[in-house]
Each structure stands twice: as C-alpha cells, then as structure tokens.
Write an enzyme that holds these catalytic residues in place. Structure first.
Site, PDB file in Angstrom:
ATOM      1  CB  SER A 150      49.991  47.486  -5.195  1.00 24.18           C
ATOM      2  OG  SER A 150      49.332  46.769  -6.215  1.00 24.18           O
ATOM      3  CE1 TYR A 164      46.426  46.283  -1.366  1.00 21.82           C
ATOM      4  CE2 TYR A 164      46.348  46.311  -3.775  1.00 21.82           C
ATOM      5  CZ  TYR A 164      47.011  46.007  -2.600  1.00 21.82           C
ATOM      6  OH  TYR A 164      48.254  45.426  -2.656  1.00 21.82           O
TER       7      TYR A 164
HETATM    8  P1  NAP Z   1      49.981  38.118   2.695  1.00 23.56           P
HETATM    9  O1  NAP Z   1      50.601  36.899   2.104  1.00 23.56           O
HETATM   10  O2  NAP Z   1      48.499  38.171   2.861  1.00 23.56           O
HETATM   11  O3  NAP Z   1      50.704  38.406   4.102  1.00 23.56           O
HETATM   12  C1  NAP Z   1      50.314  39.526   4.819  1.00 23.56           C
HETATM   13  C2  NAP Z   1      51.254  39.724   5.973  1.00 23.56           C
HETATM   14  O4  NAP Z   1      50.898  40.962   6.620  1.00 23.56           O
HETATM   15  C3  NAP Z   1      51.147  38.622   7.015  1.00 23.56           C
HETATM   16  O5  NAP Z   1      52.420  38.454   7.584  1.00 23.56           O
HETATM   17  C4  NAP Z   1      50.154  39.212   8.014  1.00 23.56           C
HETATM   18  O6  NAP Z   1      50.335  38.727   9.350  1.00 23.56           O
HETATM   19  C5  NAP Z   1      50.546  40.684   7.957  1.00 23.56           C
HETATM   20  N1  NAP Z   1      49.500  41.613   8.359  1.00 23.56           N
HETATM   21  C6  NAP Z   1      48.271  41.791   7.814  1.00 23.56           C
HETATM   22  N2  NAP Z   1      47.602  42.762   8.466  1.00 23.56           N
HETATM   23  C7  NAP Z   1      48.427  43.211   9.437  1.00 23.56           C
HETATM   24  C8  NAP Z   1      48.312  44.176  10.450  1.00 23.56           C
HETATM   25  N3  NAP Z   1      47.185  44.896  10.602  1.00 23.56           N
HETATM   26  N4  NAP Z   1      49.352  44.371  11.286  1.00 23.56           N
HETATM   27  C9  NAP Z   1      50.501  43.650  11.161  1.00 23.56           C
HETATM   28  N5  NAP Z   1      50.667  42.706  10.212  1.00 23.56           N
HETATM   29  C10 NAP Z   1      49.640  42.485   9.367  1.00 23.56           C
HETATM   30  O7  NAP Z   1      50.354  39.434   1.858  1.00 23.56           O
HETATM   31  P2  NAP Z   1      51.446  39.681   0.703  1.00 23.56           P
HETATM   32  O8  NAP Z   1      50.830  39.323  -0.593  1.00 23.56           O
HETATM   33  O9  NAP Z   1      52.754  39.125   1.088  1.00 23.56           O
HETATM   34  O10 NAP Z   1      51.475  41.284   0.731  1.00 23.56           O
HETATM   35  C11 NAP Z   1      52.527  42.017   1.316  1.00 23.56           C
HETATM   36  C12 NAP Z   1      52.460  43.424   0.766  1.00 23.56           C
HETATM   37  O11 NAP Z   1      52.618  43.400  -0.651  1.00 23.56           O
HETATM   38  C13 NAP Z   1      51.126  44.130   1.034  1.00 23.56           C
HETATM   39  O12 NAP Z   1      51.365  45.485   1.355  1.00 23.56           O
HETATM   40  C14 NAP Z   1      50.409  44.029  -0.302  1.00 23.56           C
HETATM   41  O13 NAP Z   1      49.478  45.063  -0.483  1.00 23.56           O
HETATM   42  C15 NAP Z   1      51.576  44.131  -1.264  1.00 23.56           C
HETATM   43  N6  NAP Z   1      51.300  43.575  -2.596  1.00 23.56           N
HETATM   44  C16 NAP Z   1      51.028  42.250  -2.754  1.00 23.56           C
HETATM   45  C17 NAP Z   1      50.778  41.776  -4.030  1.00 23.56           C
HETATM   46  C18 NAP Z   1      50.458  40.319  -4.293  1.00 23.56           C
HETATM   47  O14 NAP Z   1      50.033  39.983  -5.406  1.00 23.56           O
HETATM   48  N7  NAP Z   1      50.659  39.428  -3.337  1.00 23.56           N
HETATM   49  C19 NAP Z   1      50.796  42.641  -5.134  1.00 23.56           C
HETATM   50  C20 NAP Z   1      51.071  43.980  -4.928  1.00 23.56           C
HETATM   51  C21 NAP Z   1      51.329  44.446  -3.655  1.00 23.56           C
HETATM   52  P3  NAP Z   1      49.653  37.341   9.871  1.00 23.56           P
HETATM   53  O15 NAP Z   1      50.476  36.218   9.240  1.00 23.56           O
HETATM   54  O16 NAP Z   1      49.838  37.396  11.332  1.00 23.56           O
HETATM   55  O17 NAP Z   1      48.245  37.350   9.399  1.00 23.56           O
END
Ligand code: NAP
Length: 255
Positions: A150, A164
C-alpha cells in the site's frame, strides 16, 4: 478458443489470497483472461468466492476454491497442501489478503487489532510465500510472487491506520530481501502498492466514504477501480516484467 498463458511463462496456476472480493477478485479475472487457472482463496464469503470461480470458468479456465484464514499458520499449510493436490504446480502467488482494522488515531488502536493486522498482512504473507517457494522448488518452476502492499507504507497514514502502514512497510522489506535471496533460482518477488481503491476494505474499517475524501489528495483526482490495480499485478506476474524483482511498484494515481 481457450486463453493460454503468454509465451515464455512457466505453466501452472496462480494462487491468490483473498480472491473473493475487491482487488483479489479483479486480479483473478484479469489473470484468467490472460490464460491462467486460479486458486481462489477466501476466509468468510463463500458465495463471493463461488461467483468469482464461476466467472473464471466462464472464461475457459479452471478455478479451485479453498477457504483458509491466512492469519493462521495451520490453515496456510492446509491451503497449499490442498492447492498442490488439486492444481499441482503453481506459477504464481499473489499475497493479496489484507485488513486494516478500525480506522482512527494510533492512541486508540488496540493490541488485538495490531496483532490481527500483522498476523494477516505480514505473517500470513510470509508463510504463504514460504509454501509457494516450496511448491516452485518441487516442480522446478521459475515462479513469481507479488505482495500487495500500500502507499500507506510511504505515507505512514497518521490518524488513519499507522499500524496498517507499518505492516505494509514490513511487507516491502520482505519483498526486497526475499527477492534477492531467490533471484538465482529464477524466481521473482515483487510488490504492488495500490493507493485508494474502490473496494469494501474502507467500509470494513468503518469509513465507506474514505476513497472519495482521499481523492482530493490524489493527483489523478480519483480513486482506482480494482481492475486498474489488477492489471498492474498481472503485468508484474507476466514475462513482460521479467527483469523486475525486489521492488514495490506504486499504482496510486500519482501519490
Ligand atoms: P477487500 O475488498 O476488503 O477484500 C479483502 C479480501 O481478502 C476478501 O477476499 C477477503 O475474504 C480476504 N481476506 C481478508 N482476511 C483474510 C484472511 N485472514 N485470510 C484469507 N483471506 C482474507 O480488500 P481490498 O481492498 O481488495 O484489499 C486487497 C489488498 O489490497 C489488501 O492487502 C489491502 O491492504 C491492499 N490495499 C487496498 C487498498 C484499497 O484502497 N482498497 C489500498 C492499498 C492497499 P472474504 O471475502 O472471505 O472476507
């Protein structure tokens, strides 16, 4: 006609942690379109995982759904054992599963939140990487690991989620060190650092409108769509990025 992986790439499936929603789901579909079979990991939302797997199969690729909490070492081991039994050789791992915990100043962040975030974002990613490397080595694969970081690792995210940001900075150091350790085996390890992206992660942290507010500080003036981040991850996994390793690339609209 079925999609096929690009010429020059090793065969094998890509395991994506947290592929049921958000960036992970978009990455699964982007890679399936590029000809990859996908191991779809999720932790709770079985219905979302099934929907993603259905879309992958519609694209003519195989999808293997495996529930496992990457924050639990015994579940990580089971995830990779099951992936090997069902999908065989892996070509890649996308360490995408990540959580923020509640948004707010560090003084109000509990030890439980810090521990859960580090278990998922750091220990889980490290354990998944170790298991993926063992799979690559067993099959002689010149595989690729992409760690989803991130821009918070660079900004520190004061008043939002300092813990985080620290977890993602740890992941970046891991990307660098592991990449240098395994480079001689032809294995690449890269990081991809998204900026604010339109997924459920913000609502889960208690601030669904965060991307709209964050957009005011983003040079491109808007948050990312998940598929824009997915394209960057897919590129890092592809032979087009064959000379990139040990670095974390930003996909953050200029931040
Ligand atoms: P999200 O929409 O909240 O989706 C999270 C995903 O991770 C879901 O598929 C969830 O599964 C799964 N998950 C959560 N905890 C888990 C665990 N303990 N074991 C296995 N699976 C798990 O998140 P996202 O925004 O797509 O984020 C994905 C990545 O991008 C993360 O690493 C996040 O830190 C990074 N990121 C996101 C952003 C942003 O703005 N969105 C920005 C920078 C970085 P379930 O569906 O089963 O709950």
């Amino acid at each position: 006609m079925e999609n096929q992986p690009s010429r020059g790439a090793s065969p094998g499936a890509v395991l994506i942690t947290g592929a049921s929603r958000g960036i992970g789901a978009a990455t699964a579909l982007t890679l399936a379109r590029a000809g990859r079979d996908i191991v779809v990991n999720y932790v709770r939302d079985a219905r979302a995982a099934e929907a993603v797997a259905g879309d992958i199969r519609t694209l003519g690729r195989k999808a293997y759904i495996i529930q496992a909490d990457v924050g639990r070492p015994e579940e990580v081991q089971r995830l990779f054992e099951q992936a090997e039994a069902e999908a065989g050789a892996l070509y890649g791992l996308v360490n995408n599963a990540g959580i923020t915990g509640p948004i707010g100043p560090f003084s109000r962040t509990t030890d439980d939140t810090i521990e859960q975030v580090f278990r998922t974002n750091v220990l889980g990613a490290m354990q998944c990487a170790r298991e993926a490397l063992a799979n690559f080595q067993r099959h002689g694969t010149r595989g690729v690991i992409v760690n989803v970081s991130s821009v918070a690792a660079r900004t520190g995210s004061p008043e939002v989620y300092v813990h985080y940001a620290a977890s993602k900075a740890a992941l970046d150091a891991f990307t660098l060190g592991l990449a240098r350790e395994v480079a001689a085996q032809g294995i690449r390890v890269c990081g991809l650092a998204p900026g604010s992206t339109l997924t459920d992660i913000h609502a889960a942290g208690g601030e669904p409108d965060r991307p709209a507010r964050a957009a005011l500080r983003i040079p491109l003036g808007r948050p990312a769509e998940p598929n824009e981040v997915a394209e960057a991850i897919a590129w890092l996994l592809s032979p087009a990025a064959s000379y990139i390793t040990g670095t974390t690339v930003a996909c953050a609209g200029g931040l």
